[in-house]
Design an enzyme around this catalytic site. Structure first.
Site, PDB file in Angstrom:
ATOM      1  CE  LYS A 217      31.829  36.616  45.148  1.00 47.24           C
ATOM      2  NZ  LYS A 217      30.645  37.124  46.304  1.00 47.24           N
ATOM      3  CG  ASN A 218      34.348  40.161  45.261  1.00 48.65           C
ATOM      4  OD1 ASN A 218      32.712  39.663  45.925  1.00 48.65           O
ATOM      5  ND2 ASN A 218      35.156  39.347  45.873  1.00 48.65           N
TER       6      ASN A 218
ATOM      7  CB  CYS B   8      29.279  33.964  53.339  1.00 48.56           C
ATOM      8  SG  CYS B   8      28.644  33.761  51.700  1.00 48.56           S
TER       9      CYS B   8
ATOM     10  NE  ARG C  36      30.698  39.715  55.017  1.00 47.10           N
ATOM     11  CZ  ARG C  36      30.815  39.185  54.281  1.00 47.10           C
ATOM     12  NH1 ARG C  36      31.777  39.726  52.984  1.00 47.10           N
ATOM     13  NH2 ARG C  36      29.339  38.940  53.543  1.00 47.10           N
TER      14      ARG C  36
ATOM     15  CG  ASP D  93      36.742  36.284  49.646  1.00 47.19           C
ATOM     16  OD1 ASP D  93      36.599  36.445  50.898  1.00 47.19           O
ATOM     17  OD2 ASP D  93      36.308  36.919  49.075  1.00 47.19           O
TER      18      ASP D  93
ATOM     19  NE  ARG E 254      26.438  33.991  48.190  1.00 48.33           N
ATOM     20  CZ  ARG E 254      27.375  35.065  48.835  1.00 48.33           C
ATOM     21  NH1 ARG E 254      27.890  34.694  49.831  1.00 48.33           N
ATOM     22  NH2 ARG E 254      27.345  36.330  48.665  1.00 48.33           N
TER      23      ARG E 254
END
Length: 422
Positions: free
Chosen positions: A23-24, A118, A123, A307, A399
């Site tokens: 995903k990233n 999230c 951030r 993560d 997600r």
């Protein structure tokens, strides 16, 4: 409606699974399509996730034609694009900020409501904005939205105060269409950035230094059609390996790049977990009866990934001795600790440090996923309990994990998704 997962634990997981696409890595590569004009970007090994759908919708609103079939995406960019991103989509995920750099470079203007996502910390995107200003952008904050304009970006030297992944990606993409050479120092070194560089290079960009912390980008006036394969998701791979560890199981994850998560493998070996890594696959063997406490600190790549911290915390709740986890990336990344304590975990929080006293077992409970990786950590904890655990707010987990219940079921887990009232 509240998406919930019922987990009946106490059974060792066994079997082999294939790693999903990252995903990233996929999200910034999709955003990079905005650099094109009358050209197409083809992507393979894209995970079928909510965030991917959100990015697809965002690109469509901006004027792209996006076709998503199986794990392949085709993104066609015409001559005209919109410069304004809709708040309703941007608020769904923080990765929406990745369209800022390419849109500004391509259009000379970009409007971006401050993104959501999230709840793991502030951030801020100040590093993104400072870099764009240095390249010649004018930035105004109006009613909670970034208004960026430029008469043309120019290459320059940019030193990032912190090796932010998002800032590196945004500035890298903007520099590709800037005039002259940009040198990006203290850049993030994550594998996902290397994947983005591979994509940009296949589009005709001139970039050197990926993975070293110093990126050199020679700007071009236009780019061309390209195709790229998205790398395996190292975070999902780590999660499923840890599911094997916490259940005292025997799990193999195939089609991975083990070097991308060396930091986890090293910590698991330190914790006395038996591991085999070869030929693009990693296997964990039953080891819970000898699981030892460890100390760990999250750091930018190649350090231990933030993560994976929540999932490892779940495992360490069952290790012999006292483990210490220091979170140095996000200030609110211990929200899962209070939920684990509902399950009988002995965790003491001291600022950005968690002290975990290992126990022989965890108890089933109703718990809530506060964010993506916290949710994964609670699912893992549920797999290790005797009895039935219910994890609420699974929409967060969706997600980042492609049908997590299906993958776990294929390994022998007893899990079932259902809906209830919020």
């Amino acid at each position: 409606m509240d998406e919930m997962l019922k987990v009946v634990g106490g059974k060792p997981l066994r079997g082999e699974i294939k790693a999903q696409g990252s995903k990233n890595a996929a999200l910034p590569v999709m955003a990079a399509s905005l650099l094109l004009r009358d050209a197409t970007l083809e992507l393979d090994n894209v995970p079928n996730l909510k965030d991917i759908s959100t990015m697809s919708d965002l690109l469509r609103v901006l004027g792209a034609t996006v076709n998503f079939q199986g794990n392949r995406i085709s993104i066609k960019i015409g001559d005209q694009l919109s410069s304004e991103t809709p708040g309703a989509l941007v608020q769904k995920m923080r990765a929406s900020s990745l369209v800022l750099g390419p849109l500004l470079a391509r259009q000379g203007r970009a409007v971006l409501p401050l993104p959501g996502g999230c709840s793991i910390g502030s951030r801020p995107i100040d590093l993104h904005l400072k870099g764009l200003v240095k390249m010649g952008a004018t930035i105004d904050l109006v009613h909670g939205a970034v208004h960026a304009t430029t008469k043309g970006l120019s290459g320059c030297r940019i030193y990032l105060d912190f090796p932010s992944v998002g800032a590196t990606e945004n500035l890298l993409m903007a520099a590709v269409l800037a005039k002259g050479e940009t040198v990006l120092e203290n850049a993030a070194r994550e594998p996902e950035i290397v994947n983005l560089v591979d994509c940009l290079r296949s589009m005709g960009a001139e970039i050197d230094g990926e993975g070293t912390g110093v990126l050199r980008i020679k700007g071009r006036s236009e780019l061309n059609d390209a195709s790229v394969r998205i790398i395996p998701d190292r975070i999902a791979a780590c999660t499923y390996l840890l599911a094997g560890v916490i259940t005292d199981g025997n799990v193999t994850v195939n089609d991975v790049i083990p070097q991308h998560f060396d930091s986890l493998l090293a910590k698991l070996e330190e914790a006395s977990v038996d591991i085999e890594s070869k030929d693009g696959k990693v296997t964990v063997f039953p080891s819970r009866d000898k699981l030892k406490a460890i100390s760990m600190k999250t750091l930018p790549y190649p350090g231990f990934p933030t993560d994976v911290q929540p999932q490892l915390m779940s495992v360490l709740c069952l290790a012999e001795g006292t483990s210490v986890i220091k979170e140095s990336i996000f200030e609110s990344r211990f929200l899962h600790a209070s939920e684990l304590k509902k399950m009988g975990a002995n965790i003491e929080l001291q600022g950005n440090t968690a002290i975990i006293s290992g126990a022989s077992k965890l108890n089933c409970a109703d718990v809530v996923a506060t964010d993506l990786r916290a949710g994964a950590a609670l699912v893992l904890a549920g797999l290790a309990t005797e009895g039935e655990t219910v994890v609420h707010s699974m929409s967060h987990v969706d997600r980042g994990y492609e049908c997590i219940e299906g993958v776990l079921s294929s390994l022998g887990a007893q899990v079932k998704r259902f809906e209830g009232e919020d």
